[in-house]
Design a protein around this motif. Sequence first.
Motif, mmCIF file in Angstrom:
data_model
loop_
_atom_site.group_PDB
_atom_site.id
_atom_site.type_symbol
_atom_site.label_atom_id
_atom_site.label_comp_id
_atom_site.label_asym_id
_atom_site.label_seq_id
_atom_site.Cartn_x
_atom_site.Cartn_y
_atom_site.Cartn_z
ATOM 1 N N ASP A 1 52.630 21.505 39.048
ATOM 2 C CA ASP A 1 52.175 22.881 38.855
ATOM 3 C C ASP A 1 52.645 23.412 37.506
ATOM 4 O O ASP A 1 53.796 23.204 37.097
ATOM 5 C CB ASP A 1 52.715 23.782 39.965
ATOM 6 N N VAL A 2 51.770 24.106 36.806
ATOM 7 C CA VAL A 2 52.098 24.697 35.516
ATOM 8 C C VAL A 2 51.657 26.145 35.537
ATOM 9 O O VAL A 2 50.773 26.531 36.309
ATOM 10 C CB VAL A 2 51.407 23.948 34.359
ATOM 11 N N PRO A 3 52.251 26.992 34.678
ATOM 12 C CA PRO A 3 51.787 28.375 34.617
ATOM 13 C C PRO A 3 50.308 28.413 34.255
ATOM 14 O O PRO A 3 49.803 27.536 33.548
ATOM 15 C CB PRO A 3 52.661 28.990 33.513
ATOM 16 N N PRO A 4 49.585 29.402 34.749
ATOM 17 C CA PRO A 4 48.149 29.469 34.459
ATOM 18 C C PRO A 4 47.893 29.563 32.960
ATOM 19 O O PRO A 4 48.460 30.417 32.284
ATOM 20 C CB PRO A 4 47.691 30.731 35.200
ATOM 21 N N ASP A 5 47.040 28.645 32.454
ATOM 22 C CA ASP A 5 46.795 28.617 31.019
ATOM 23 C C ASP A 5 45.694 29.587 30.594
ATOM 24 O O ASP A 5 45.456 29.764 29.417
ATOM 25 C CB ASP A 5 46.427 27.199 30.567
ATOM 26 N N GLY A 6 45.028 30.207 31.561
ATOM 27 C CA GLY A 6 43.977 31.156 31.223
ATOM 28 C C GLY A 6 44.184 32.516 31.846
ATOM 29 O O GLY A 6 43.236 33.297 31.949
ATOM 30 N N GLY A 7 45.397 32.793 32.292
ATOM 31 C CA GLY A 7 45.675 34.070 32.926
ATOM 32 C C GLY A 7 45.193 34.113 34.357
ATOM 33 O O GLY A 7 44.740 33.118 34.920
ATOM 34 N N PRO A 8 45.291 35.271 34.996
ATOM 35 C CA PRO A 8 44.845 35.405 36.387
ATOM 36 C C PRO A 8 43.346 35.219 36.500
ATOM 37 O O PRO A 8 42.620 35.263 35.502
ATOM 38 C CB PRO A 8 45.272 36.831 36.750
ATOM 39 N N PRO A 9 42.842 34.987 37.709
ATOM 40 C CA PRO A 9 41.409 34.781 37.866
ATOM 41 C C PRO A 9 40.623 36.038 37.538
ATOM 42 O O PRO A 9 41.133 37.156 37.601
ATOM 43 C CB PRO A 9 41.275 34.408 39.343
ATOM 44 N N GLU A 10 39.376 35.824 37.209
ATOM 45 C CA GLU A 10 38.500 36.957 36.923
ATOM 46 C C GLU A 10 37.909 37.464 38.224
ATOM 47 O O GLU A 10 37.241 36.735 38.953
ATOM 48 C CB GLU A 10 37.379 36.534 35.975
ATOM 49 N N GLY A 11 38.172 38.707 38.549
ATOM 50 C CA GLY A 11 37.660 39.274 39.784
ATOM 51 C C GLY A 11 36.196 39.658 39.670
ATOM 52 O O GLY A 11 35.770 40.228 38.662
ATOM 53 N N GLY A 12 35.435 39.320 40.693
ATOM 54 C CA GLY A 12 34.023 39.671 40.707
ATOM 55 C C GLY A 12 33.770 40.960 41.454
ATOM 56 O O GLY A 12 34.698 41.676 41.853
ATOM 57 N N THR A 13 32.504 41.267 41.685
ATOM 58 C CA THR A 13 32.125 42.465 42.424
ATOM 59 C C THR A 13 31.924 42.129 43.895
ATOM 60 O O THR A 13 31.730 40.965 44.269
ATOM 61 C CB THR A 13 30.836 43.063 41.865
ATOM 62 N N ILE A 14 31.942 43.154 44.710
ATOM 63 C CA ILE A 14 31.698 42.964 46.136
ATOM 64 C C ILE A 14 30.265 42.493 46.376
ATOM 65 O O ILE A 14 30.017 41.638 47.235
ATOM 66 C CB ILE A 14 31.999 44.267 46.890
ATOM 67 N N THR A 15 29.324 42.998 45.596
ATOM 68 C CA THR A 15 27.935 42.569 45.739
ATOM 69 C C THR A 15 27.791 41.083 45.486
ATOM 70 O O THR A 15 27.108 40.370 46.234
ATOM 71 C CB THR A 15 27.037 43.354 44.775
ATOM 72 N N ALA A 16 28.449 40.585 44.441
ATOM 73 C CA ALA A 16 28.376 39.155 44.129
ATOM 74 C C ALA A 16 29.049 38.331 45.217
ATOM 75 O O ALA A 16 28.569 37.240 45.573
ATOM 76 C CB ALA A 16 29.030 38.887 42.778
ATOM 77 N N LEU A 17 30.144 38.825 45.752
ATOM 78 C CA LEU A 17 30.823 38.117 46.837
ATOM 79 C C LEU A 17 29.905 37.963 48.041
ATOM 80 O O LEU A 17 29.761 36.864 48.604
ATOM 81 C CB LEU A 17 32.089 38.877 47.240
ATOM 82 N N LEU A 18 29.273 39.050 48.463
ATOM 83 C CA LEU A 18 28.415 39.002 49.641
ATOM 84 C C LEU A 18 27.174 38.151 49.398
ATOM 85 O O LEU A 18 26.679 37.476 50.317
ATOM 86 C CB LEU A 18 28.021 40.416 50.050
ATOM 87 N N ALA A 19 26.664 38.163 48.171
ATOM 88 C CA ALA A 19 25.500 37.326 47.860
ATOM 89 C C ALA A 19 25.867 35.847 47.952
ATOM 90 O O ALA A 19 25.103 35.031 48.484
ATOM 91 C CB ALA A 19 24.969 37.665 46.473
ATOM 92 N N GLY A 20 27.051 35.477 47.447
ATOM 93 C CA GLY A 20 27.489 34.088 47.534
ATOM 94 C C GLY A 20 27.720 33.660 48.964
ATOM 95 O O GLY A 20 27.353 32.535 49.354
ATOM 96 N N TYR A 21 28.306 34.548 49.765
ATOM 97 C CA TYR A 21 28.550 34.208 51.169
ATOM 98 C C TYR A 21 27.230 34.080 51.928
ATOM 99 O O TYR A 21 27.075 33.183 52.775
ATOM 100 C CB TYR A 21 29.420 35.291 51.805
ATOM 101 N N ALA A 22 26.267 34.943 51.627
ATOM 102 C CA ALA A 22 24.974 34.877 52.309
ATOM 103 C C ALA A 22 24.276 33.553 52.014
ATOM 104 O O ALA A 22 23.682 32.935 52.907
ATOM 105 C CB ALA A 22 24.095 36.057 51.885
ATOM 106 N N ALA A 23 24.342 33.101 50.758
ATOM 107 C CA ALA A 23 23.711 31.829 50.401
ATOM 108 C C ALA A 23 24.397 30.672 51.123
ATOM 109 O O ALA A 23 23.731 29.747 51.602
ATOM 110 C CB ALA A 23 23.767 31.628 48.891
#
Length: 454
Positions: free
Chosen positions: A341-363
């Motif tokens: 394990d190494v410290p994240p080299d690109g910082g924390p993850p990029e948070g998406g929108t709730i709409t995008a989350l639900l669209a991905g789950y629906a697919a």
Amino acid sequence: MAERWDRERVLALAPDAPSQRTAQSLASGRAWPVTGTAAGAGAVWGECRGSASAPYRAVVDLSGPAYRCSCPSRKFPCKHVLALLLLWSEGLVPDDAAGPPDWAGSWLMSRAAKASRAPSGEQAEPKDPRAAARRAEQRETRVASGLAELDRWLCDQARQGLAASQQAGYAHWDDIAARMVDAQASGPAERLRALASIPHSGSGWDGRLLEEYALLHLLAVAYRRQGELPPPLRETVRSRIGFSLRQADVLAGTLANGQPVRDHWQVLARRDLDQDRVRARRTWLRGRKTGRDALLLSFAAAGQALDDSLTVGTDADADLVFYPGAVALRAAVLARHGDGDVPPDGGPPEGGTITALLAGYAAALAADPWLDTWLAVVEIIPARAPALAVCDADGGVGGHTGAGGSLPLHPGAGDCWPLFALSGGRPVTLAGEWTPRGLWPLTAWDETGRAVPL
């Protein structure tokens, strides 16, 4: 002697945030009159003063790691084990040349004896392929018979109506679940056992129960017609029923889609679950280059340690092999590269929108109707009105179904006050599990980019 762990690695072992806080308060020499460690034994032990007349005795085998404590806690590892490891990580546990005391030494010796048991050296007789094929055919017959019985039972429930379910008691579902166990269909058995709590889960319980019945019916029909299904969906159906694939076969690349995927995988979240006498850990990853999500599963019997080789908030340069399925989400680690394990080299993850989350789950749900857990990485603001929920980072509020940029929090997640405290009314990146009953928060990132387990 195992290399001394840092504080973050110890706290990452905790089953939840309250255990972390309690362990830190116990990590004081005043609470531990007796502690010791031995290079030869690869172990740490100690006695902690508690509410009982006798001290609690904790011992850790660092090679596992594996733990044992005399306290009655059902959490694993318990707060005493975590506190002892915190003391050791800070160099406050002295070396004991005399070795562990009898109560710790006997447990360590029993573990060593089990580990040293090796085959006698004689070559095992090769498996009879005809016998293996016969056993496989017999299981298919048992599963088909069991699912046919389940389908008749489900039709009876729909015909009789759901009103009596609130007075039915656990035996109503346990009996048919036991029949599925006999038929070697463990997947439907687990879902059936979970149904007993639905009639007492509040408003809308009848809809939730009918939905579960419909999914079980769909699974029974899909198995009966599995020859007509495309291979990925067929693998999903068989997996949901309980036909498990050996991890060794997946790693060996003997399956059609077993090609490894190398990436710098962000370790975003993990959650521990108790399943009868087995404990399970779900670890969620996301590739920085591919953007692909992956779910690692590990299991351990009572008293055994779960895999903690991946720490939330770090990156892992690794090759993953994905299990086949309509939604190829579960994976296994084929190889690790670098120094772990190494410290994240690109910082924390990029948070998406709730709409995008639900669209991905629906697919994903369209491909795998039985998928009830999905990785959520969103930029949100916690809200308390009209109920516990999270809103999109722009502050939009809405209903409980995601309309208007809002999601309900899972009822089992509690009041989630650490998330509210971390946010302070400001947007925060959150990773968790999206389920049909709401969002279960697992990790959030503070203003400095540090991952905070919730």
